[in-house]
Design an enzyme around this catalytic site. Sequence first.
Site, mmCIF file in Angstrom:
data_model
loop_
_atom_site.group_PDB
_atom_site.id
_atom_site.type_symbol
_atom_site.label_atom_id
_atom_site.label_comp_id
_atom_site.label_asym_id
_atom_site.label_seq_id
_atom_site.Cartn_x
_atom_site.Cartn_y
_atom_site.Cartn_z
ATOM 1 N N ASP A 278 43.273 47.915 42.050
ATOM 2 C CA ASP A 278 43.433 46.690 42.825
ATOM 3 C C ASP A 278 42.020 46.284 43.269
ATOM 4 O OD1 ASP A 278 44.286 44.499 44.251
ATOM 5 O OD2 ASP A 278 45.881 45.562 45.321
HETATM 6 C C1 BGC Z 1 46.031 42.087 45.652
HETATM 7 C C2 BGC Z 1 46.433 42.030 44.197
HETATM 8 C C3 BGC Z 1 45.747 40.882 43.526
HETATM 9 C C4 BGC Z 1 44.254 41.059 43.673
HETATM 10 C C5 BGC Z 1 43.435 39.987 42.985
HETATM 11 C C6 BGC Z 1 44.528 42.054 45.822
HETATM 12 O O1 BGC Z 1 44.205 41.852 47.165
HETATM 13 O O2 BGC Z 1 46.560 43.230 46.257
HETATM 14 O O3 BGC Z 1 47.827 41.911 44.090
HETATM 15 O O4 BGC Z 1 46.116 40.802 42.178
HETATM 16 O O5 BGC Z 1 43.933 41.035 45.064
HETATM 17 O O6 BGC Z 1 43.565 38.779 43.645
#
Ligand code: BGC
Length: 852
Positions: A278
Amino acid sequence: MDVTRRSMLKWSGAGVAAAGFAAVIPAGSAEAAAVPNAGSVTAAAAPSAATQAAVKQAKQLVAEMTLDEKIAYCHGIPATKGFTGHIPANERLGIPALRLADGPSGVGNGSTGVTQWPDSKALAATWNPATATDYGKAYGAEQAAKGHNVALAPCINLLRLPHWGRSFETYTEDPFLNGQLAAATIRGIQANHVISTVKHFVANNQEILRNSIDVVVSPRALQELYYPGFRAAVQQGQVGAVMTSYNKINGTWAQENRVNVQDTLRDAWGFDGMVMSDWGGTHSTVQTAKAGSDTEMPGSTYLGDALKAAVQSGSVSEAQLDTMVTQVLTAMIRVGLFDHPLPDPATVVDTVVSTPAHLALARRIGVEGSVLLKNDGVLPLARPRSIAVIGNAADAGAQTHGGGSGSVNPNGAVVTPLAGIRARAGSTPVTYSPGTLGIAAVPVVPAAAFGAGLTATYYASTDLTGAALGTETVPALNITATPAAVAGQTDGWSARYTGTFHADETAGYRFSLGVGGLTTLSIDGKEVLTALPGREAVQNALVDLTAGEHTVEVTYVSAAPVGGRAPRTSLVLGAQAGYDKLHQAAAAAARAADVAVVVVADVTSEGMDRSTLALPADQNELITAVAQANPNTVVVLNTSGAVLMPWLGSVKAVLANWYAGQEQGNALAAMLFGDEEPGGRLPETFPAANDQGPAKTTVEFPGDGVQVYYDEGLAVGYRWYEHSGEKPLFPFGFGLSYTSFRLGGLRLSRTAGGLRAQATVTNTGRRAGSEVVQLYVAAPDAAREPAQQLKAFTKVTLKPGQTTTVTLEVARDDLAVWLDSTTGWTVVPGSYTVGVGTSSADLPLRGRLSLS
Ligand code: BGC
C-alpha cells in the site's frame, strides 16, 4: 489480558498460538487425527498453459535485464494527477509502462470524464456476480481509456465491524459472498487487459492507527474469514496483482509477512503475479524481498537503491530479485498488457470516457443494490398528490461517493435525490425542505461570540493534571497548529479552554467539533460532546439555549505520537442556531404533502472510523419530527452501511441506498415510483444498538494503541449474532421486494464430495420481482464453528405467479474448515444441516445430510 474471556471462545480459534494460547483442537489430538482428507481441499490448481507461457516469457525477459533494469520493477516513481503509481516502460525490451490508478467505485486520483459508480456496498448488495462482472468490464474500460493498465481495485477486506470508515469501499462481512463478488469483478476488469489489484492483504479492518496497528488474529480466523476473498481472487478470478495492507499481522508488517505472502498467497494458493505495498506501506528491504513481495509503492525508499545494494552485498540473492521481477512481468503478460497498448494518460486527461451505457449500468446497480428494509405498503408510491422531499442529503449534501482514495469525480452533474424525484414526478408537486443544517461542519464560532476570548491553560500531562505550563487568551477555537506553549511536548499535552458563549437567540443550537485529539465540550457545566480523533471529521451536539451568556469549557488531549511523528493538532468549534426551526419547517412541509421522503446520510472516508452507528447531526430528530407530521414517511439511507434507527417504528418505509454514485437520484426515483423494484439484500448485518456485535472492549476495537485483538475469532457478522443470541435490527441477507415469494420443495443430495440443494421459488405477488435464495450450512459440532454459514446463493427474477426450481451447489472445498495447522483444510465427517431461505435469519427449508 483477559484470559477468561478468551478461553470462553472455544469454538472460535480465538487463541492465537503466537500469543501463547492453545489452538482449538490441539495438533495431534485424537479428534484432529481422526479427521480425514487433511490438506486435500483448497489446494492450488496446476497452472494453465497460458500462465505457464506467461511465466516462461517473463523469465526470458528477466534473463536479458541488467541489475538496474530489474530494480526498476521493484518500486514506483512519482505519478502525476489522474493516476497514483508509475513504473516507466523499458523501451529496450519493449515492456510497457505500468500506470496504477484508484479505486473501487470508479477511476479516481482526480481523473475527470469518468463515471462515479455506486459504491462497493451497493454492488455487493446486488448479490449478483454477473452484475459485478458487468461493472468490472465497464469500469475497467474507463481505466483503460484513461491509459491506466493497473486498477487499484477491488477492495475486499472483510467487514469485521460496521464502523470501518472504508466500509463503503468493501463488500461484505461474509467470506463466501466476498470471494464470489471479488472473482466476478476481477474477471470483468481484466477482460480489458487491465490488471486488477485486490486489496488490502490482509486484516485491514479499521482506519484508526492503520499505519501502525498490529492485528492479533488466530490462524483459523485468517484462514476462514480474512483470507478466503483473496484466495477466490487468485484461484477463481486469476487476479494479476495483490496490494498488501498497512497494518501488521501477528507482529509483522503485511508486506514483509512471509507467512501471508510467500507461504499462503504464493505457495498454498499458487499466486504468480505482482505483490505491491500500500502507499508508503513498505518497511524494509531484505525482509520484504524474502517475504515474497515485489514492489514498493509509490516511491523507492526500500526497494530502490537499497535493494540494489542488498543484491550486490548478497543479502538478497539475485535469484530472489529475478523472481520478484518475473512475478511483476507475469501479471503483465498474463493479463495481456503487452498486446494491448494504452494511450499515454497525458494525452487523454480531458477525454470523456464515461458513456450513456455506463450511466445506465450505474443506475441498474443503484437499483439492483438498494435494499428495501421496511415497507408498510407505502412503496411504490401510487400516484401521490404531492411529495415533500426532506433532508440536506436529498440535495446539497447528497453523498454519492466516499472519501479518500476511493473518491471519484462524476462526469457532469450528480443527479441528487431531489433532482431525480423532480424529474420523475412530472406534474406531481414536489416541495423541498432541507430540514437540517446538514452533516458538514457548521460555521466556526466567531470571536465576537466569546466576548473577551477564552482562557487557555496548558499542561505537560495528557490528563490535564500537574502544574500548568502556561496560560493565554485565545479569541476563538479554530486551532490548527500546536500552541507555542506545548510545542516541545513530544510525549503529548493537554489544554483546558474556558470562557463565555453568547447565544444571540433562544434556539436549538448545533455545535460541531473537528478534532485531532480527545476533546470534550461542556456548556453551562454540562458535558454535551466527547469527540475522538480518528473518527468522524465532524462530531456534533444539539443544545437548546436561551438568549444570553453561557459558560463554555473545552478540554483537549493530544493524540499519541505515531511512528515518532507528532499528531496533528486540530480543534475547531462551530455553532449554528436554528436546527429546531428547520425541523419545524420540514414537519410543516411533510404535513402539507401526501408523502414525505426523508433522505439522510453519513460522511465516511479512508482515514477515519465511525465512533457511532447513529446518524450524524440532527437527522434522527429530523426523521422523528417528520414522521410525527406525516404518517406516510419514507426514509432513504444514503449511508456507508449500517445505521441505527430509533425512529423505525414511526416510519412507513426504509430504503438502504448506500453511496449510489452520480445516477443516485434517477435510480432512487425509479424505485420510489415503482418503475423498478429495489433488488438488493443486505451484505452486512444492521445492529440494533451501538453495543451489539463483537469487539466490545477497547483492546478488541480500536485496540490498545499498539495491538488490536480479534478475540471474537470466527464470530464476525451474522456468525456473531447467531452464536451470541443478540438480535440485530436487520439480519445479513435480508431485503424486501415489491412482490412476495414462497419457497418450497427442498431436495438435498450428495455430489462428488459436496452437496446439492434444489428448491422451488414462486412469485406469489402481483408484479415481477427478484429474490435471492440463500443456502446456509451448519457443520457437525466437531468442526467447532460458531454458526451456520452461507455456502451458496442465486438470484431469480420471476413474473407474477411464476414458479422456478433453483439448484444450489456446494463444492466440497466450501464445506471444509481449517481446524489447525496440522489438519489444515478438512471436511469434518458427520451430519450437516442445510437451511435454505431468504436471509441468515429466515431459513424455512431445512434438511440434513451426512458427509464422510
Ligand atoms: C490506500 C489504497 C490506495 C492507495 C493509493 C492508500 O492510502 O489505502 O487503497 O490504493 O492509497 O491511492
